[in-house]
Enzyme design. Structure first.
Site, PDB file in Angstrom:
ATOM      1  N   HIS A 232     -14.657  66.525 -43.200  1.00  0.00           N
ATOM      2  CA  HIS A 232     -13.984  65.379 -42.593  1.00  0.00           C
ATOM      3  C   HIS A 232     -12.870  64.876 -43.528  1.00  0.00           C
ATOM      4  CE1 HIS A 232     -14.562  62.873 -39.035  1.00  0.00           C
ATOM      5  NE2 HIS A 232     -14.112  61.851 -39.724  1.00  0.00           N
ATOM      6  N   ASP A 236      -8.577  59.998 -39.758  1.00  0.00           N
ATOM      7  CA  ASP A 236      -8.639  60.150 -38.306  1.00  0.00           C
ATOM      8  C   ASP A 236      -7.994  61.487 -37.943  1.00  0.00           C
ATOM      9  OD1 ASP A 236      -9.146  59.542 -35.686  1.00  0.00           O
ATOM     10  OD2 ASP A 236      -7.437  58.180 -35.444  1.00  0.00           O
ATOM     11  N   GLY A 237      -8.299  61.975 -36.757  1.00  0.00           N
ATOM     12  CA  GLY A 237      -7.677  63.200 -36.278  1.00  0.00           C
ATOM     13  C   GLY A 237      -8.368  64.474 -36.710  1.00  0.00           C
ATOM     14  N   ARG A 240      -9.414  66.849 -33.485  1.00  0.00           N
ATOM     15  CA  ARG A 240      -8.273  67.518 -32.856  1.00  0.00           C
ATOM     16  C   ARG A 240      -7.665  68.548 -33.805  1.00  0.00           C
ATOM     17  NH1 ARG A 240      -5.153  62.225 -31.686  1.00  0.00           N
ATOM     18  NH2 ARG A 240      -6.633  61.506 -33.247  1.00  0.00           N
ATOM     19  N   TYR A 269     -21.245  68.506 -29.812  1.00  0.00           N
ATOM     20  CA  TYR A 269     -21.762  67.629 -30.872  1.00  0.00           C
ATOM     21  C   TYR A 269     -23.095  68.142 -31.405  1.00  0.00           C
ATOM     22  CZ  TYR A 269     -18.327  64.081 -29.404  1.00  0.00           C
ATOM     23  OH  TYR A 269     -17.174  63.400 -29.100  1.00  0.00           O
TER      24      TYR A 269
END
Length: 304
Positions: A232, A236-237, A240, A269
């Protein structure tokens, strides 16, 4: 003997001009001669084999049947080459709209499929957030960039990943292409991403391992995706960007891009949650099913 230019050869072989010039300079294009700064290529010269896709890889026994079936379908499609340039462009454009819709919807974007198509045509949807519009445009541009990387024969690198992320995060200019500097938690996930201070080293190792991997391309791409999302690396993002890099990896090896459907998000998920226990089996099988689905669709179109 009739000769063609690098530009003509690139169009004929489906490669970038940069890639053709590189192959000429390496002596991999039969009969190519250099006049000044330009190369001239015999008209009858076949497309040179892609050494990148020819590297040997090992197939895990549990996936042998799946990959054998998929690779047979891929070989049949490669043999046929059933589509014109216009047909390929149309199918790729249609895929890009659905792919943009599903990938953004998984992350909470409220645009419908139809609205996504309209936004990508340059229209504004009333009462929908600017953020949702920018996410659609950014994702489409990022996918176009991925396609150009495939044409150029570019490898996955930290720079490439950052550039893809910069396009995806069009609505967050201050965070584009920058690794996170704060701890994060993924809502609903059992696992916590590593501390930000470790992200650069983990990303460097992830990319290095991908280059050294001799796993089947589909397994390699799926496992890279799992590890990337677990790191991670961005605020954000990540989802995608990760799915775009997944497709970059698949297309580099000659497989079609896949679209993880919004309707399949629960299974998607769950594949992350089961990763520590199943070693990525759920994700490998999910990606394999999508690849097989896309190949079957292309083969079906080719018969019409």
């Amino acid at each position: 003997m009739e000769y063609i230019s690098v530009k003509e050869a690139a169009k004929r072989w489906g490669l970038s001009e940069r890639r053709v010039r590189l192959l000429c300079s390496l002596g991999k294009v039969d009969g190519a001669v250099k006049h000044g700064r330009a190369y001239r290529i015999p008209d009858e010269t076949p497309k040179p084999p892609d050494g990148r896709s020819a590297r040997r890889f090992k197939v895990s026994e549990r996936y042998r049947g799946i990959f054998t079936r998929i690779d047979a379908m891929k070989a049949e499609l490669d043999e046929r080459r059933p589509f014109s340039e216009a047909e390929l462009r149309r199918m790729r454009d249609e895929f890009a709209v659905e792919y943009t819709y599903d990938s953004n919807a998984i992350e909470g974007n409220t645009l419908t499929l139809r609205e996504t198509a309209l936004v990508l045509e340059g229209l504004t949807i009333d009462k929908k957030p600017l953020k949702d519009h920018l996410e659609a445009v950014g994702h489409k541009e990022a996918f176009s960039y991925v396609l150009s990387l495939v044409q150029e024969g570019a490898h996955i690198s930290e720079r490439v990943i950052r550039e893809i992320h910069s396009l995806v995060l069009m609505d967050r200019p201050e965070e584009r292409g920058r690794y996170r500097r704060i701890p994060v938690r993924i809502l609903g996930a059992a696992n916590t991403p590593p501390e930000p201070v470790t992200v650069p080293e983990l990303m460097e190792r992830l990319v290095a391992d991908e280059r050294e991997s001799r796993l089947h391309p589909i397994e390699r791409a799926a496992l890279f995706h799992l590890r990337f999302e677990n790191i991670h690396p961005f605020i954000d993002g990540n989802g995608r960007t990760g799915r775009l890099v997944l497709n970059l990896s698949l297309m580099q090896s000659g497989y079609p891009p896949v679209n993880v459907k919004f309707a399949d998000r629960r299974r998607y998920y769950d594949a992350f949650e089961s990763f520590p226990d199943d070693g990525g089996d759920a994700m490998v099988r999910l990606v394999s099913e999508y690849v097989e689905e896309e190949l079957a669709k292309l083969l079906s179109f080719g018969k019409k």
